[in-house]
Motif scaffolding. Structure first.
Motif, PDB file in Angstrom:
ATOM      1  N   GLU A   1      10.783  20.730  56.363  1.00  0.00           N
ATOM      2  CA  GLU A   1       9.833  20.106  55.450  1.00  0.00           C
ATOM      3  C   GLU A   1       9.283  18.805  56.000  1.00  0.00           C
ATOM      4  O   GLU A   1       8.100  18.505  55.863  1.00  0.00           O
ATOM      5  CB  GLU A   1      10.517  19.839  54.107  1.00  0.00           C
ATOM      6  CG  GLU A   1      10.736  21.114  53.325  1.00  0.00           C
ATOM      7  CD  GLU A   1      11.664  20.879  52.164  1.00  0.00           C
ATOM      8  OE1 GLU A   1      11.996  19.728  51.895  1.00  0.00           O
ATOM      9  OE2 GLU A   1      12.056  21.861  51.522  1.00  0.00           O
TER      10      GLU A   1
ATOM     11  N   THR B   1      12.215  14.804  44.521  1.00  0.00           N
ATOM     12  CA  THR B   1      11.353  14.061  45.424  1.00  0.00           C
ATOM     13  C   THR B   1      10.540  12.988  44.721  1.00  0.00           C
ATOM     14  O   THR B   1      10.055  13.189  43.606  1.00  0.00           O
ATOM     15  CB  THR B   1      10.376  15.022  46.125  1.00  0.00           C
ATOM     16  OG1 THR B   1      11.118  16.097  46.698  1.00  0.00           O
ATOM     17  CG2 THR B   1       9.607  14.316  47.221  1.00  0.00           C
TER      18      THR B   1
ATOM     19  N   ALA C   1      14.455  24.780  48.177  1.00  0.00           N
ATOM     20  CA  ALA C   1      13.010  24.747  47.969  1.00  0.00           C
ATOM     21  C   ALA C   1      12.635  25.776  46.910  1.00  0.00           C
ATOM     22  O   ALA C   1      12.845  26.980  47.095  1.00  0.00           O
ATOM     23  CB  ALA C   1      12.290  25.029  49.278  1.00  0.00           C
TER      24      ALA C   1
ATOM     25  N   GLY D   1       8.736  22.589  47.806  1.00  0.00           N
ATOM     26  CA  GLY D   1       8.641  23.322  49.052  1.00  0.00           C
ATOM     27  C   GLY D   1       7.206  23.708  49.374  1.00  0.00           C
ATOM     28  O   GLY D   1       6.319  23.677  48.518  1.00  0.00           O
ATOM     29  N   ASP D   2       6.993  24.104  50.625  1.00  0.00           N
ATOM     30  CA  ASP D   2       5.652  24.413  51.109  1.00  0.00           C
ATOM     31  C   ASP D   2       5.329  25.897  51.113  1.00  0.00           C
ATOM     32  O   ASP D   2       4.213  26.282  51.447  1.00  0.00           O
ATOM     33  CB  ASP D   2       5.464  23.864  52.528  1.00  0.00           C
ATOM     34  CG  ASP D   2       5.387  22.343  52.539  1.00  0.00           C
ATOM     35  OD1 ASP D   2       4.831  21.783  51.580  1.00  0.00           O
ATOM     36  OD2 ASP D   2       5.887  21.735  53.490  1.00  0.00           O
TER      37      ASP D   2
ATOM     38  N   ALA E   1       9.474  22.715  41.372  1.00  0.00           N
ATOM     39  CA  ALA E   1      10.857  22.269  41.232  1.00  0.00           C
ATOM     40  C   ALA E   1      11.267  22.183  39.773  1.00  0.00           C
ATOM     41  O   ALA E   1      12.422  22.453  39.420  1.00  0.00           O
ATOM     42  CB  ALA E   1      11.031  20.916  41.919  1.00  0.00           C
TER      43      ALA E   1
ATOM     44  N   THR F   1      19.289  27.763  55.752  1.00  0.00           N
ATOM     45  CA  THR F   1      19.694  26.488  55.165  1.00  0.00           C
ATOM     46  C   THR F   1      21.096  26.588  54.587  1.00  0.00           C
ATOM     47  O   THR F   1      21.961  25.730  54.839  1.00  0.00           O
ATOM     48  CB  THR F   1      18.698  26.087  54.065  1.00  0.00           C
ATOM     49  OG1 THR F   1      17.413  25.885  54.642  1.00  0.00           O
ATOM     50  CG2 THR F   1      19.147  24.813  53.358  1.00  0.00           C
TER      51      THR F   1
ATOM     52  N   HIS G   1      18.818  21.767  50.868  1.00  0.00           N
ATOM     53  CA  HIS G   1      17.535  21.718  50.174  1.00  0.00           C
ATOM     54  C   HIS G   1      17.270  23.092  49.563  1.00  0.00           C
ATOM     55  O   HIS G   1      17.194  24.091  50.293  1.00  0.00           O
ATOM     56  CB  HIS G   1      16.407  21.380  51.145  1.00  0.00           C
ATOM     57  CG  HIS G   1      16.484  19.999  51.714  1.00  0.00           C
ATOM     58  ND1 HIS G   1      15.358  19.316  52.145  1.00  0.00           N
ATOM     59  CD2 HIS G   1      17.534  19.169  51.937  1.00  0.00           C
ATOM     60  CE1 HIS G   1      15.720  18.125  52.605  1.00  0.00           C
ATOM     61  NE2 HIS G   1      17.034  18.020  52.499  1.00  0.00           N
TER      62      HIS G   1
ATOM     63  N   SER H   1      12.733  25.721  55.104  1.00  0.00           N
ATOM     64  CA  SER H   1      11.398  25.919  55.665  1.00  0.00           C
ATOM     65  C   SER H   1      10.935  27.336  55.406  1.00  0.00           C
ATOM     66  O   SER H   1      11.722  28.289  55.545  1.00  0.00           O
ATOM     67  CB  SER H   1      11.415  25.666  57.176  1.00  0.00           C
ATOM     68  OG  SER H   1      10.256  26.211  57.781  1.00  0.00           O
TER      69      SER H   1
ATOM     70  N   ARG I   1       9.990  27.237  45.714  1.00  0.00           N
ATOM     71  CA  ARG I   1       9.061  28.343  45.938  1.00  0.00           C
ATOM     72  C   ARG I   1       9.624  29.418  46.860  1.00  0.00           C
ATOM     73  O   ARG I   1       8.986  30.448  47.067  1.00  0.00           O
ATOM     74  CB  ARG I   1       7.734  27.803  46.483  1.00  0.00           C
ATOM     75  CG  ARG I   1       7.035  26.876  45.501  1.00  0.00           C
ATOM     76  CD  ARG I   1       5.659  26.418  45.983  1.00  0.00           C
ATOM     77  NE  ARG I   1       5.080  25.486  45.036  1.00  0.00           N
ATOM     78  CZ  ARG I   1       5.140  24.161  45.140  1.00  0.00           C
ATOM     79  NH1 ARG I   1       5.768  23.623  46.184  1.00  0.00           N
ATOM     80  NH2 ARG I   1       4.599  23.380  44.238  1.00  0.00           N
TER      81      ARG I   1
ATOM     82  N   PRO J   1      13.233  20.225  46.230  1.00  0.00           N
ATOM     83  CA  PRO J   1      11.788  20.018  46.347  1.00  0.00           C
ATOM     84  C   PRO J   1      11.054  21.267  45.888  1.00  0.00           C
ATOM     85  O   PRO J   1      11.666  22.342  45.754  1.00  0.00           O
ATOM     86  CB  PRO J   1      11.600  19.805  47.848  1.00  0.00           C
ATOM     87  CG  PRO J   1      12.665  20.687  48.455  1.00  0.00           C
ATOM     88  CD  PRO J   1      13.833  20.676  47.487  1.00  0.00           C
TER      89      PRO J   1
ATOM     90  N   THR K   1      17.430  20.935  55.670  1.00  0.00           N
ATOM     91  CA  THR K   1      16.112  21.260  55.148  1.00  0.00           C
ATOM     92  C   THR K   1      15.934  22.762  54.958  1.00  0.00           C
ATOM     93  O   THR K   1      16.664  23.580  55.518  1.00  0.00           O
ATOM     94  CB  THR K   1      14.996  20.760  56.087  1.00  0.00           C
ATOM     95  OG1 THR K   1      15.068  21.488  57.315  1.00  0.00           O
ATOM     96  CG2 THR K   1      15.123  19.287  56.347  1.00  0.00           C
TER      97      THR K   1
END
Length: 278
Positions: free
Chosen positions: A212, A133, A71, A101-102, A113, A52, A69, A44, A73, A99, A42
């Motif tokens: 995530e 996703t 992400a 991502g947050d 994405a 990662t 992953h 983060s 963003r 993804p 993942t």
């Protein structure tokens, strides 16, 4: 004994483990997870993306097939993406999961994405699999219409759809049928939390932002309770899902298991169910 042993066995044999890039996870994986298991790592916003990528490189060097992953963003535009692509090529990593991502995107960073995937299509790469996703259950912060449109936009780049964590087998089956009715044909992996110990789950859950899947849990009211409740059973979910998974047109390829780094427990559970199914 589980019903429909052939279908259950196929899903479990094609299960991959999601792990969080913590300091001890590599040792845990090496101690309990067979080398033929696919691992996803993942991303983060609480950690740099290098955590990662570095963990993916380490696990790949140990012989695992690894899916980092990326992400969107967390990546600062096309130049950084090209550097990541080259780094993964050198590590012999041929699959990624993308993804949104947050993270809150910084200036110049991708905001979705789709933007990253559009740029990736212009960069020479050796990825055989590109996952995106899907959302069988509503996302806690994104409207259903948006997630549906996003999947449609990403389908031209993706080889796989990886569902977010889901607990409703009947709802998941309906979602898969809706995906196919829209003309989206990519193979699907169903995101399922494996058997987890309550104390360990709550300990991991306290570390907001470590992955995530955990960030999703902190946003989704009642999810902790659903996993940790005495009645929660991944086996019951599989028994209900397998009827849909056995339909070739649905193209449910396997499982994406959220391990919360409880990889030994997840592997033991999988081995027990495989033995029963055989």
């Amino acid at each position: 004994m589980m019903s429909n042993n052939t279908g259950i066995r196929r899903l479990l044999e094609n299960a991959r483990f999601e792990v969080l890039p913590t300091a001890t996870i590599a040792e845990k994986v090496l101690a309990s997870v067979p080398r033929d298991t696919t691992l996803t790592v993942t991303a983060s916003p609480a950690k740099p993306l290098d955590a990662t990528l570095g963990m993916a490189e380490r696990l790949r060097a140990e012989g695992y097939r690894v899916v980092p992953h990326l992400a969107a963003r967390m990546i600062n535009g096309r130049n950084e993406l090209a550097e990541i692509v080259d780094r993964l090529r050198q590590a012999d990593i041929d699959a990624i999961f993308v993804p949104g991502g947050d993270a809150t995107p910084g200036e110049g960073h991708y905001t979705s994405a789709v933007e990253l995937l559009d740029d990736l299509a212009t960069i020479p790469h050796s990825f055989r699999q590109i996952g995106v996703t899907g959302y069988p259950e509503s996302h806690p912060t994104i409207h259903d219409d948006v997630t549906i449109q996003s999947m449609w936009d990403k389908r031209r780049h993706a080889t796989h759809i990886v569902s977010n964590m889901t607990f409703d087998a009947a709802g998941t089956a309906k979602w898969v049928r809706r995906v196919r009715a829209r003309g989206v044909s990519q193979a699907i992996l169903i995101g399922l939390p494996g058997p987890v110990e309550r104390a360990k789950l709550l300990t991991m859950g306290a570390k907001v932002g470590v992955g995530e899947s955990l960030r999703f849990l902190t946003k989704q009211k009642g999810v902790f309770a659903r996993i940790a409740a005495p009645g929660y059973s991944p086996e019951a979910f599989l028994q209900k899902l397998v009827r849909t998974a056995d339909e070739p047109a649905m193209k449910i390829e396997g499982l994406h298991l959220f391990t919360f780094n409880q990889v030994a427990e997840t592997q033991a559970w999988r081995e027990q169910l495989l033995a029963s199914a055989r």
